[in-house]
Design a protein around this motif. Structure first.
Motif, PDB file in Angstrom:
ATOM      1  N   GLY A  31       0.803  -1.222   0.000  1.00 49.83           N
ATOM      2  CA  GLY A  31       0.000   0.000   0.000  1.00 49.83           C
ATOM      3  C   GLY A  31       0.835   1.270   0.000  1.00 49.83           C
ATOM      4  N   THR A  32       0.255   2.316   0.568  1.00 48.06           N
ATOM      5  CA  THR A  32       0.869   3.649   0.511  1.00 48.06           C
ATOM      6  C   THR A  32       0.639   4.367   1.838  1.00 48.06           C
ATOM      7  OG1 THR A  32       0.467   3.778  -1.857  1.00 48.06           O
ATOM      8  CG2 THR A  32       0.793   5.870  -0.735  1.00 48.06           C
ATOM      9  N   GLY A  33       1.599   5.197   2.228  1.00 49.36           N
ATOM     10  CA  GLY A  33       1.399   6.026   3.423  1.00 49.36           C
ATOM     11  C   GLY A  33       2.552   5.898   4.400  1.00 49.36           C
ATOM     12  N   SER A  34       2.457   6.637   5.493  1.00 45.34           N
ATOM     13  CA  SER A  34       3.577   6.678   6.446  1.00 45.34           C
ATOM     14  C   SER A  34       3.747   5.346   7.177  1.00 45.34           C
ATOM     15  CB  SER A  34       3.379   7.814   7.448  1.00 45.34           C
ATOM     16  OG  SER A  34       2.140   7.679   8.108  1.00 45.34           O
ATOM     17  N   THR A  35       2.649   4.641   7.461  1.00 42.55           N
ATOM     18  CA  THR A  35       2.766   3.349   8.152  1.00 42.55           C
ATOM     19  C   THR A  35       3.385   2.326   7.208  1.00 42.55           C
ATOM     20  OG1 THR A  35       0.696   3.974   9.239  1.00 42.55           O
ATOM     21  CG2 THR A  35       1.504   1.751   9.652  1.00 42.55           C
ATOM     22  N   VAL A  36       2.941   2.347   5.959  1.00 48.59           N
ATOM     23  CA  VAL A  36       3.506   1.423   4.960  1.00 48.59           C
ATOM     24  C   VAL A  36       4.981   1.735   4.721  1.00 48.59           C
ATOM     25  CG1 VAL A  36       3.434   0.816   2.500  1.00 48.59           C
ATOM     26  CG2 VAL A  36       1.345   0.787   3.848  1.00 48.59           C
ATOM     27  N   ILE A  84      -0.777  -5.531   1.992  1.00 46.72           N
ATOM     28  CA  ILE A  84      -0.562  -4.862   3.284  1.00 46.72           C
ATOM     29  C   ILE A  84      -0.693  -3.368   3.080  1.00 46.72           C
ATOM     30  CG2 ILE A  84       1.037  -4.497   5.235  1.00 46.72           C
ATOM     31  CD1 ILE A  84       1.892  -7.276   2.995  1.00 46.72           C
ATOM     32  N   ASP A  85      -1.557  -2.741   3.877  1.00 47.90           N
ATOM     33  CA  ASP A  85      -1.758  -1.300   3.713  1.00 47.90           C
ATOM     34  C   ASP A  85      -2.271  -0.692   5.019  1.00 47.90           C
ATOM     35  OD1 ASP A  85      -1.895   1.189   2.557  1.00 47.90           O
ATOM     36  OD2 ASP A  85      -3.379   0.662   1.028  1.00 47.90           O
ATOM     37  N   GLY A  86      -2.142   0.610   5.122  1.00 43.71           N
ATOM     38  CA  GLY A  86      -2.682   1.358   6.250  1.00 43.71           C
ATOM     39  C   GLY A  86      -4.127   1.753   5.970  1.00 43.71           C
ATOM     40  N   ALA A  87      -4.682   2.604   6.827  1.00 43.17           N
ATOM     41  CA  ALA A  87      -6.053   3.080   6.631  1.00 43.17           C
ATOM     42  C   ALA A  87      -6.204   4.418   7.347  1.00 43.17           C
ATOM     43  CB  ALA A  87      -7.049   2.075   7.195  1.00 43.17           C
ATOM     44  N   ASP A  88      -7.184   5.184   6.917  1.00 44.84           N
ATOM     45  CA  ASP A  88      -7.504   6.424   7.627  1.00 44.84           C
ATOM     46  C   ASP A  88      -8.534   6.153   8.718  1.00 44.84           C
ATOM     47  OD1 ASP A  88      -5.812   8.213   6.090  1.00 44.84           O
ATOM     48  OD2 ASP A  88      -7.102   7.633   4.423  1.00 44.84           O
ATOM     49  N   GLU A  89      -9.408   5.180   8.467  1.00 41.17           N
ATOM     50  CA  GLU A  89     -10.352   4.707   9.491  1.00 41.17           C
ATOM     51  C   GLU A  89     -10.629   3.227   9.223  1.00 41.17           C
ATOM     52  OE1 GLU A  89     -13.090   8.654  10.501  1.00 41.17           O
ATOM     53  OE2 GLU A  89     -13.951   7.090   9.249  1.00 41.17           O
ATOM     54  N   LEU A  97     -11.920   3.275   5.496  1.00 43.46           N
ATOM     55  CA  LEU A  97     -11.955   4.511   4.708  1.00 43.46           C
ATOM     56  C   LEU A  97     -10.486   4.821   4.421  1.00 43.46           C
ATOM     57  CD1 LEU A  97     -14.175   7.534   5.615  1.00 43.46           C
ATOM     58  CD2 LEU A  97     -11.911   7.803   4.672  1.00 43.46           C
ATOM     59  N   LYS A  98     -10.167   4.965   3.125  1.00 42.93           N
ATOM     60  CA  LYS A  98      -8.782   5.152   2.730  1.00 42.93           C
ATOM     61  C   LYS A  98      -8.666   6.260   1.679  1.00 42.93           C
ATOM     62  CE  LYS A  98      -6.319   1.605   1.741  1.00 42.93           C
ATOM     63  NZ  LYS A  98      -5.202   2.378   2.316  1.00 42.93           N
ATOM     64  N   GLY A  99      -7.423   6.663   1.407  1.00 45.82           N
ATOM     65  CA  GLY A  99      -7.201   7.647   0.356  1.00 45.82           C
ATOM     66  C   GLY A  99      -6.689   8.976   0.860  1.00 45.82           C
ATOM     67  N   GLY A 100      -6.358   9.021   2.174  1.00 49.74           N
ATOM     68  CA  GLY A 100      -5.788  10.257   2.725  1.00 49.74           C
ATOM     69  C   GLY A 100      -4.536  10.677   1.963  1.00 49.74           C
ATOM     70  N   GLY A 101      -3.812   9.691   1.435  1.00 51.63           N
ATOM     71  CA  GLY A 101      -2.598   9.991   0.666  1.00 51.63           C
ATOM     72  C   GLY A 101      -2.865  10.118  -0.826  1.00 51.63           C
ATOM     73  N   GLY A 102      -4.130   9.926  -1.218  1.00 55.93           N
ATOM     74  CA  GLY A 102      -4.508  10.106  -2.626  1.00 55.93           C
ATOM     75  C   GLY A 102      -4.273   8.895  -3.505  1.00 55.93           C
ATOM     76  N   ALA A 103      -3.942   7.748  -2.903  1.00 56.97           N
ATOM     77  CA  ALA A 103      -3.594   6.568  -3.719  1.00 56.97           C
ATOM     78  C   ALA A 103      -4.746   5.554  -3.778  1.00 56.97           C
ATOM     79  CB  ALA A 103      -2.343   5.905  -3.153  1.00 56.97           C
ATOM     80  N   LEU A 104      -5.960   5.987  -3.439  1.00 55.79           N
ATOM     81  CA  LEU A 104      -7.068   5.037  -3.251  1.00 55.79           C
ATOM     82  C   LEU A 104      -7.346   4.123  -4.437  1.00 55.79           C
ATOM     83  CD1 LEU A 104     -10.377   7.052  -3.514  1.00 55.79           C
ATOM     84  CD2 LEU A 104      -8.198   8.171  -3.620  1.00 55.79           C
ATOM     85  N   ARG A 106      -5.399   2.990  -7.011  1.00 55.70           N
ATOM     86  CA  ARG A 106      -4.424   1.899  -7.196  1.00 55.70           C
ATOM     87  C   ARG A 106      -4.442   0.968  -5.986  1.00 55.70           C
ATOM     88  NH1 ARG A 106       0.671   4.085 -10.778  1.00 55.70           N
ATOM     89  NH2 ARG A 106      -0.560   5.463 -12.101  1.00 55.70           N
ATOM     90  N   GLU A 107      -4.691   1.548  -4.805  1.00 52.27           N
ATOM     91  CA  GLU A 107      -4.766   0.696  -3.600  1.00 52.27           C
ATOM     92  C   GLU A 107      -5.909  -0.315  -3.743  1.00 52.27           C
ATOM     93  OE1 GLU A 107      -2.966   3.755  -0.248  1.00 52.27           O
ATOM     94  OE2 GLU A 107      -5.115   3.649  -0.509  1.00 52.27           O
ATOM     95  N   LYS A 108      -7.052   0.167  -4.255  1.00 53.44           N
ATOM     96  CA  LYS A 108      -8.200  -0.747  -4.383  1.00 53.44           C
ATOM     97  C   LYS A 108      -7.925  -1.802  -5.451  1.00 53.44           C
ATOM     98  CE  LYS A 108     -12.401   1.017  -3.227  1.00 53.44           C
ATOM     99  NZ  LYS A 108     -13.768   1.575  -3.345  1.00 53.44           N
ATOM    100  N   SER A 124      -5.716   5.036  16.799  1.00 52.94           N
ATOM    101  CA  SER A 124      -6.480   6.267  16.520  1.00 52.94           C
ATOM    102  C   SER A 124      -7.347   6.098  15.264  1.00 52.94           C
ATOM    103  CB  SER A 124      -5.535   7.464  16.340  1.00 52.94           C
ATOM    104  OG  SER A 124      -4.800   7.325  15.135  1.00 52.94           O
ATOM    105  N   LYS A 125      -7.037   5.077  14.451  1.00 50.38           N
ATOM    106  CA  LYS A 125      -7.792   4.859  13.204  1.00 50.38           C
ATOM    107  C   LYS A 125      -9.037   3.991  13.425  1.00 50.38           C
ATOM    108  CE  LYS A 125      -4.343   6.840  10.911  1.00 50.38           C
ATOM    109  NZ  LYS A 125      -3.608   6.259   9.825  1.00 50.38           N
ATOM    110  N   GLN A 126      -9.171   3.395  14.595  1.00 48.07           N
ATOM    111  CA  GLN A 126     -10.322   2.511  14.861  1.00 48.07           C
ATOM    112  C   GLN A 126     -11.539   3.359  15.220  1.00 48.07           C
ATOM    113  OE1 GLN A 126      -8.100  -0.049  17.759  1.00 48.07           O
ATOM    114  NE2 GLN A 126      -9.150  -1.693  16.663  1.00 48.07           N
TER     115      GLN A 126
HETATM  116  C1  5RP Z   1      -3.186   6.464   1.203  1.00 47.10           C
HETATM  117  C2  5RP Z   1      -3.939   5.700   2.238  1.00 47.10           C
HETATM  118  C3  5RP Z   1      -3.210   5.393   3.510  1.00 47.10           C
HETATM  119  O1  5RP Z   1      -3.291   4.024   3.752  1.00 47.10           O
HETATM  120  C4  5RP Z   1      -3.854   6.131   4.644  1.00 47.10           C
HETATM  121  O2  5RP Z   1      -3.929   7.503   4.306  1.00 47.10           O
HETATM  122  C5  5RP Z   1      -3.091   5.942   5.949  1.00 47.10           C
HETATM  123  O3  5RP Z   1      -1.861   6.576   5.871  1.00 47.10           O
HETATM  124  P1  5RP Z   1      -0.866   6.690   7.085  1.00 47.10           P
HETATM  125  O4  5RP Z   1      -0.271   5.343   7.292  1.00 47.10           O
HETATM  126  O5  5RP Z   1       0.131   7.719   6.650  1.00 47.10           O
HETATM  127  O6  5RP Z   1      -1.650   7.152   8.299  1.00 47.10           O
HETATM  128  O7  5RP Z   1      -5.064   5.322   2.090  1.00 47.10           O
HETATM  129  O8  5RP Z   1      -3.984   6.739   0.090  1.00 47.10           O
END
Ligand code: 5RP
Length: 230
Positions: A31-36, A84-89, A97-104, A106-108, A124-126
């Protein structure tokens, strides 16, 4: 424990979980994001153990290549052992709910290729009900105004995402799309809303991951790491 430390903890736990797999996983979706990013860094010493990875964004691809992974084209892969990916919620059913990083988008796509989805995040995402985090909708730029009108009828406030680097410019995705963020939603029926949003002409993808929900969550909090299976 600081949020970044919690993210690092789940990243490490996810690496341990992957390395324990027997028979071993061969091809991973990333996936994409700071956790990934932390997950990629933690997995880097084992990069050559895998046949390859399919990436969900240009940002992740660059990082994966730098760390020595073989990045495969999605079109050359039949299926992925795991994504494997992170999530916003994420809700108690594993719907995200995903896409905070704008990669929704391709992630899907990459998530849909995988047999199993592991979500990694801090607690905090739960959430119980999705929607406190603005719901991203990727659109064809030409349709942005028309889609905004439709989305406003859902009751939320719609805003066109701006570039983080230059706020006078529109944020442009890896697919040359734009993102509309809807805030103020209370998403009680995520499955139905995901399908409804997909029907709007001009919508490329929406950030509800109900059809491609997580089967497993590795989540960290002040008290440590927990694994939940849905
Ligand atoms: C990117 C995403 C990320 O998974 C989501 O924004 C979580 O990111 P982070 O790990 O930085 O909190 O959906 O499009």
């Amino acid at each position: 424990m600081h949020q970044d430390e919690q993210k690092a903890l789940v990243a490490k736990e996810a690496v341990n979980a992957l390395l324990k797999q027997d028979p071993p996983f061969e091809i991973l979706g990333i996936g994409t994001g700071s956790t990934v990013n932390l997950f990629i860094d933690a997995l880097a010493p084992y990069a050559t153990k895998f046949k390859g990875v399919v990436s969900s964004s240009q940002a992740s691809t660059e990082r994966l290549l730098q760390k020595g992974f073989t990045v495969l084209d999605a079109n050359d892969v039949m299926s992925l052992d795991v994504y494997i990916d992170g999530a916003d919620e994420i809700n108690p059913q594993g719907i995200m709910l995903k896409g905070g990083g704008g990669a929704l988008t391709r992630e899907k796509i990459v998530a849909s290729m995988a047999k199993y989805f592991i979500c990694i995040c801090d607690s905090s995402k739960q959430v119980v009900v999705l929607g406190k985090f603005p719901l991203p909708i990727e659109v064809i730029p030409l349709a942005s105004q028309k889609v905004t009108q439709y989305l406003e009828k859902l009751g939320g406030v719609v805003s066109l995402r701006k570039s983080k680097v230059d706020s006078t410019k529109v944020f442009v995705t890896d697919n040359s799309g734009w993102i509309l963020d809807i805030s103020g939603l209370h998403i009680t029926h995520p499955q139905a809303l995901e399908v409804e949003l997909n029907q709007i002409p001009g919508v490329i993808c929406n950030g509800i991951f109900a059809q491609n929900k997580a089967q497993q969550l590795i989540v960290s909090s002040h008290s440590g790491v927990e694994t939940i299976r849905f």
